[in-house]
Design an enzyme around this catalytic site. Structure first.
Site, PDB file in Angstrom:
ATOM      1  CG  LEU A  48      -2.057  -0.983   1.292  1.00 42.72           C
ATOM      2  CD1 LEU A  48      -2.655  -1.016   2.693  1.00 42.72           C
ATOM      3  CD2 LEU A  48      -3.118  -0.618   0.265  1.00 42.72           C
ATOM      4  CG  ASP A  49       0.912   3.920  -3.271  1.00 37.95           C
ATOM      5  OD1 ASP A  49       1.842   3.127  -3.477  1.00 37.95           O
ATOM      6  OD2 ASP A  49       0.127   4.317  -4.152  1.00 37.95           O
ATOM      7  N   PRO A  50       2.197   5.033   0.891  1.00 37.14           N
ATOM      8  CG  PRO A  50       4.301   6.018   1.186  1.00 37.14           C
ATOM      9  CD  PRO A  50       3.460   5.289   0.160  1.00 37.14           C
TER      10      PRO A  50
END
Length: 306
Positions: free
Chosen positions: A46-48
């Site tokens: 998951l992206d930040p």
């Protein structure tokens, strides 16, 4: 110090509730240190900017992680209308402002209908996909854009949870390979005003929709009670495989399978079978082909948590 910690062989699946701001690898390592696990991997980053379910596989669970990478996911996302972003989300530079046209719920539904079912999607430049060995996001940061082939995927459901003058909150259930940023961008273009992702949360990864997630703060609190309290939240390895048929075999057959031998079976042909011992221990995966059981991915258990 971390270097003095004694890591242990541990098998199991942790449903980590990733918070905002940190990378998937950072929270993975944080969880690994809490559990003192020798080996760990996550199943789809998951992206930040994104939060939510990040299954973490400890030890032998990494052997079933591919099934989680391929599984359906559910996301809640907020699309901000009237701009597009260089990255497709709130982290990028916003540009190309456009007025948001007045559209009714019926108008919106007509747009969303175009994105349900089997669709094609061009992956974004800001992604981990590679071109000639180079991640696309690294090229994008250099201002380089390359041609990307469209990918086929399935949007199982796409519904509106809320809307304001300039946002849409959507509930999306989709197949592997779906980029929510691209979906939001494409919806924005169909609405005529552009859009980018300003919030993204992964609510579930199949088959774990009914299971509880744990934040790092919750895990840290459990860690104060000891490793047994942490281990109690782990799921068994076969919890990732409920869709596969299963059979129980005798110990003598298990020994032969673990030696890489093929054994006779009266089971119908199946690409993969879950194999269990007579004591209910999950042994691993085999293929059943023309009356023969063929070992494909057997587990070498190293801990008592199965």
């Amino acid at each position: 110090m971390l270097s003095r910690r004694r890591f242990r062989k541990l098998d199991g699946i942790l449903l980590l509730d990733k918070g905002l701001g940190a990378s998937s690898n950072k929270v993975l390592q944080d969880a690994r240190f809490l559990f003192l696990a020798e080996k760990a991997g996550h199943t789809g980053s998951l992206d930040p900017l994104a939060s939510g379910m990040l299954p973490v596989c400890f030890g032998e669970a990494t052997k079933v992680s591919a099934f989680l990478l391929d599984s359906d996911k559910r996301y809640i996302t907020t699309a901000t209308l009237g701009y597009v972003s260089t990255t497709g989300d709130a982290e990028g530079e916003k540009f190309n402002p456009r007025p948001i046209p007045a559209f009714s719920d019926a108008d919106l539904e007509a747009v969303l209908t175009q994105f349900r079912g089997n669709i094609s999607q061009i992956p974004p430049m800001y992604s981990a996909l590679k071109k000639d060995g180079q991640p696309l996001y690294k090229l994008a940061r250099q201002g380089i854009e390359v041609e990307r082939a469209a990918r086929d995927l399935t949007i199982h459901s796409l519904t509106v949870l809320a809307r304001t003058n300039n946002t849409l909150t959507l509930d999306v259930v989709c197949s592997k390979g779906t980029y929510i940023r691209t979906l939001v961008e494409d919806i924005g273009e169909q609405l005529g005003c552009g859009a980018y992702v300003s919030m993204l949360r992964r609510e579930s990864v199949e088959p774990f929709g009914a299971f509880r997630m744990y934040t790092l703060d919750e895990l840290r609190a459990l860690a104060e009670q000891g490793l047994e309290a942490l281990d109690a939240v782990l799921l068994p390895l076969d919890s990732a495989l409920p869709h596969l048929p299963s059979i129980t075999v005798e110990e003598a057959i298990i020994i032969r399978l673990r030696q890489g031998q093929k054994v006779r079976t009266d089971h119908d042909d199946a690409e993969l079978l879950r194999i269990y011992s007579e004591f209910g221990e999950f042994i691993g995966l085999c293929e059943s082909l023309r009356g023969v059981l063929i070992p494909r991915r057997l587990l070498a258990y190293t801990s008592t948590h199965l």
